[in-house]
Design an enzyme around this catalytic site. Structure first.
Site, PDB file in Angstrom:
ATOM      1  N   SER A  45       0.846  -1.188   0.000  1.00  0.00           N
ATOM      2  CA  SER A  45       0.000   0.000   0.000  1.00  0.00           C
ATOM      3  C   SER A  45       0.881   1.237   0.000  1.00  0.00           C
ATOM      4  O   SER A  45       1.955   1.246   0.615  1.00  0.00           O
ATOM      5  CB  SER A  45      -0.898   0.020   1.240  1.00  0.00           C
ATOM      6  OG  SER A  45      -1.572   1.256   1.347  1.00  0.00           O
ATOM      7  N   TYR A  89      -1.102  -0.537  10.583  1.00  0.00           N
ATOM      8  CA  TYR A  89      -1.190  -0.869   9.163  1.00  0.00           C
ATOM      9  C   TYR A  89      -0.046  -0.238   8.378  1.00  0.00           C
ATOM     10  O   TYR A  89       0.602  -0.885   7.559  1.00  0.00           O
ATOM     11  CB  TYR A  89      -2.536  -0.402   8.610  1.00  0.00           C
ATOM     12  CG  TYR A  89      -2.773  -0.794   7.167  1.00  0.00           C
ATOM     13  CD1 TYR A  89      -3.116  -2.105   6.837  1.00  0.00           C
ATOM     14  CD2 TYR A  89      -2.657   0.149   6.145  1.00  0.00           C
ATOM     15  CE1 TYR A  89      -3.334  -2.463   5.515  1.00  0.00           C
ATOM     16  CE2 TYR A  89      -2.877  -0.210   4.826  1.00  0.00           C
ATOM     17  CZ  TYR A  89      -3.212  -1.517   4.523  1.00  0.00           C
ATOM     18  OH  TYR A  89      -3.421  -1.876   3.200  1.00  0.00           O
TER      19      TYR A  89
END
Length: 215
Positions: free
Chosen positions: A118, A137
């Site tokens: 990501s 994350y």
């Protein structure tokens, strides 16, 4: 090809795309079915069992897609257990899967190992104009990016290309209903990149639309 986290969302979309293209798809999910292999990427024994089940098989594409979001409240709500679980699933598990399936990739003609990362894990781009706390994350995807670079180095002599891909902000259970990109659009873009990957691309980080993402 093999994809983890294939029960829904991006993993399911990628599995369906490759199946529609005539590929043999090994869909992996925590609850196995008649059409999918059981794999809990948080469980070392489960990863070992997958390796045993696939021993001697050639796999040309392995997609490390399984991931979790974790707490998004920021530093004040950060909890050690949650943080470590996100790191275990998003950063450590792809390494263990890569190690377990390395022989299968070696046996393929043009093998590619894909880590679904990501832009949130990019040190250069991940926090631009973004006030989301999301510590676990972001840290896990930054670690996965480093793992991608290291794997690209380690797997080069095997002829295995290793890449990190940013799927965009996708409308899935993780991305939420407000996300900008439809899962089918993201999956289609990722498939184009994966199918075109050669050893010249190993160690690269790209977005679903073909753009380069800075580490």
């Amino acid at each position: 090809m093999l994809v983890t986290g294939a029960s829904r969302g991006l993993g399911r979309a990628l599995a369906d795309l490759y199946a529609a293209a005539g590929c043999r798809v090994i869909a992996c999910m925590r609850q196995g079915t008649t059409d999918a292999l059981q794999l809990d990427v948080a469980n070392v024994a489960s990863i070992a069992a997958l390796s045993t089940a696939l021993k001697g098989e050639s796999i040309d594409i392995v997609i490390n897609n399984a991931a979790i979001r974790g707490d998004t409240g920021g530093l004040d709500t950060l909890e050690a257990g949650d943080f470590l679980e996100v790191m275990r699933i998003n950063a450590l598990a792809p390494l263990l899967v890569a190690r377990a399936l390395r022989p299968n990739l070696r046996a393929a003609r043009r093998p590619v190992l894909v880590n679904i990362s990501s832009r949130a894990g990019s040190l250069a781009e991940g926090t631009i104009d973004d006030e989301d706390g999301d510590y676990a994350y972001r840290c896990s995807k930054a670690a996965l990016n480093m793992a991608t670079v290291k794997l690209a180095q380690d797997f080069r002599n095997d002829g295995i290309a290793v890449i990190a891909l940013h799927p965009g902000w996708v409308r899935t259970d993780m991305g939420g209903a407000e996300a900008a990109i439809d899962v089918a659009e993201s999956a289609a873009g990722l498939k184009v990149l994966i199918d075109g990957t050669t050893m010249a691309d190993t160690g690269s980080f790209r977005a679903y639309d073909g753009g380069t993402v800075l580490w």
